[in-house]
Scaffold this active site. Structure first.
Site, mmCIF file in Angstrom:
data_model
loop_
_atom_site.group_PDB
_atom_site.id
_atom_site.type_symbol
_atom_site.label_atom_id
_atom_site.label_comp_id
_atom_site.label_asym_id
_atom_site.label_seq_id
_atom_site.Cartn_x
_atom_site.Cartn_y
_atom_site.Cartn_z
ATOM 1 N N TYR A 115 0.840 -1.200 0.000
ATOM 2 C CA TYR A 115 0.000 0.000 0.000
ATOM 3 C C TYR A 115 0.877 1.254 0.000
ATOM 4 O O TYR A 115 1.647 1.495 0.942
ATOM 5 C CB TYR A 115 -0.927 0.027 1.214
ATOM 6 C CG TYR A 115 -2.022 -1.020 1.193
ATOM 7 C CD1 TYR A 115 -2.337 -1.723 0.036
ATOM 8 C CD2 TYR A 115 -2.756 -1.307 2.339
ATOM 9 C CE1 TYR A 115 -3.338 -2.676 0.019
ATOM 10 C CE2 TYR A 115 -3.772 -2.255 2.326
ATOM 11 C CZ TYR A 115 -4.053 -2.940 1.171
ATOM 12 O OH TYR A 115 -5.052 -3.887 1.163
ATOM 13 N N PHE B 189 -20.637 1.030 -6.601
ATOM 14 C CA PHE B 189 -22.023 0.981 -7.067
ATOM 15 C C PHE B 189 -22.855 2.151 -6.558
ATOM 16 O O PHE B 189 -23.958 2.401 -7.066
ATOM 17 C CB PHE B 189 -22.690 -0.336 -6.667
ATOM 18 C CG PHE B 189 -22.810 -0.546 -5.175
ATOM 19 C CD1 PHE B 189 -23.843 0.015 -4.445
ATOM 20 C CD2 PHE B 189 -21.881 -1.322 -4.501
ATOM 21 C CE1 PHE B 189 -23.947 -0.193 -3.077
ATOM 22 C CE2 PHE B 189 -21.970 -1.532 -3.136
ATOM 23 C CZ PHE B 189 -23.011 -0.968 -2.418
ATOM 24 N N GLY C 30 -15.725 0.059 -10.605
ATOM 25 C CA GLY C 30 -15.732 0.976 -9.477
ATOM 26 C C GLY C 30 -16.879 0.732 -8.515
ATOM 27 O O GLY C 30 -17.417 -0.377 -8.412
ATOM 28 N N LEU D 257 -13.201 -4.264 -9.661
ATOM 29 C CA LEU D 257 -12.062 -3.365 -9.840
ATOM 30 C C LEU D 257 -12.127 -2.596 -11.152
ATOM 31 O O LEU D 257 -11.474 -1.568 -11.306
ATOM 32 C CB LEU D 257 -10.754 -4.160 -9.758
ATOM 33 C CG LEU D 257 -10.459 -4.791 -8.391
ATOM 34 C CD1 LEU D 257 -9.209 -5.657 -8.475
ATOM 35 C CD2 LEU D 257 -10.304 -3.735 -7.314
ATOM 36 N N SER E 6 -13.555 -3.750 0.305
ATOM 37 C CA SER E 6 -14.263 -2.931 -0.692
ATOM 38 C C SER E 6 -15.770 -3.144 -0.643
ATOM 39 O O SER E 6 -16.382 -3.593 -1.614
ATOM 40 C CB SER E 6 -13.722 -3.217 -2.097
ATOM 41 O OG SER E 6 -12.404 -2.757 -2.219
ATOM 42 N N PRO E 7 -16.416 -2.803 0.474
ATOM 43 C CA PRO E 7 -17.852 -3.035 0.617
ATOM 44 C C PRO E 7 -18.728 -2.150 -0.258
ATOM 45 O O PRO E 7 -19.944 -2.361 -0.308
ATOM 46 C CB PRO E 7 -18.097 -2.744 2.102
ATOM 47 C CG PRO E 7 -17.014 -1.793 2.485
ATOM 48 C CD PRO E 7 -15.820 -2.234 1.697
#
Length: 303
Positions: A50, A224, A222, A219, A213-214
């Site tokens: 990261y 929703f 993007g 990927l 990534s809730p």
């Protein structure tokens, strides 16, 4: 709070993913960490890749600037991704942990997870690395990320201690964890088991699933939230957010937390105000009909 696996560790049900922390200045980084703690979020998820390691350094600087003791934090990091390939070799795992500890300015990690499966994994090597790291006091517990049931089973067969976490992508717009389980013995596409029933496996083995990534579709497409392809889902979430007097993000996280698997949700917001709104998910207990309405509003069908 919930137990992490069967470790006896009590951790916050919402974790802060620190992937984007490298882009923050010191003042904002401190505000993010302080907001998380103020909201009861004490679990912080990192990875050696990261920000090229800068996210871990920036987090450590924020913690030091705030004067927060190590005993008030649960720290998790991940390793195994290298440029162009994955690497679960003993040498790389150990070297990665040493780098992580140096950047986080801590003597130990509460959890180390293997980041993405390595097709060339030799479980004996991983076991040797884990044994060394635990005996050296550098890592307390171990887990994996994005692995299916048999990948976990293979690795576990070489380990003395149980794996305690598995990070998996999960959101109302990304539901492979749920789909096949609802369509057992059906002919339609949704009945295809693609992940080895990893949700049920983790529940059986007391492995905590960590949803990453809730708010993401995938990927490529993007998030929703406000996406035109998910208009009905967004309408449903908006109505429930108004009903419960919380943010839309809080409803989304509450939907994940409503599942009896006791999934820990990793959120990555670096906006203190938004992070505080997300944490309001703890106040929401969606009903069974509301949970299913969100699921079907995303375009999923029931048999």
């Amino acid at each position: 709070m919930q137990e992490l696996g069967k470790t006896g560790l009590e951790v916050s049900r919402i974790a802060l993913g620190c992937m984007r922390m490298a882009s923050l200045d010191d003042k904002v980084a401190q505000a993010v960490v302080q907001t998380a703690l103020d909201q009861g979020i004490t679990f912080f998820d990192h990875a050696d890749i990261y920000g090229g390691g800068e996210s871990e350094r920036r987090f450590a600087a924020a913690v030091k600037g705030l004067g927060i003791g190590r005993e008030h934090l649960m720290l998790q990091s991940k390793c195994g991704i290298r440029k162009g390939y994955f690497d679960f070799s003993k040498e790389h795992i150990i070297a990665s942990v040493d780098g992580i500890l140096s950047r986080l300015e801590t003597d130990y990690l509460d959890v180390l997870a293997l980041h993405r499966p390595d097709a060339l994994m030799e479980p004996e090597e991983v076991a040797e690395a884990f044994t060394y790291l635990k005996k050296a006091g550098k890592v307390r517990y171990f887990g994996v990320s994005n692995q299916n049931a048999y990948q976990i089973e293979l690795l576990q067969s070489y380990l003395a201690d149980p794996l305690v976490v598995n990070q998996l992508q999960f959101s109302p717009a990304h539901t492979p964890l749920i789909d096949a389980g609802l369509h057992v013995n059906m002919k339609e596409e949704a009945a295809t088991v693609r992940d080895g029933s990893v949700l049920d496996y983790c529940r059986l083995k007391n492995i905590t699933i960590q949803a990453w990534s809730p708010f993401l579709i995938d990927l490529q497409r993007g998030i929703f939230v406000d996406h035109p392809d998910y208009a009905l889902l967004n309408q449903t979430i908006e109505r429930l957010a108004s009903q419960y007097h919380v943010s839309r993000e809080a409803i989304i996280v509450a939907w994940i937390m409503r599942h009896p698997a006791k999934i820990q949700t990793i959120v990555g917001s670096m906006n203190p105000e938004r992070l505080a709104k997300i944490a309001e998910a703890e106040k929401v207990n969606l009903t069974r009909p509301e949970w299913y309405e969100i699921y079907t509003s995303a375009g999923n069908t029931l048999p």
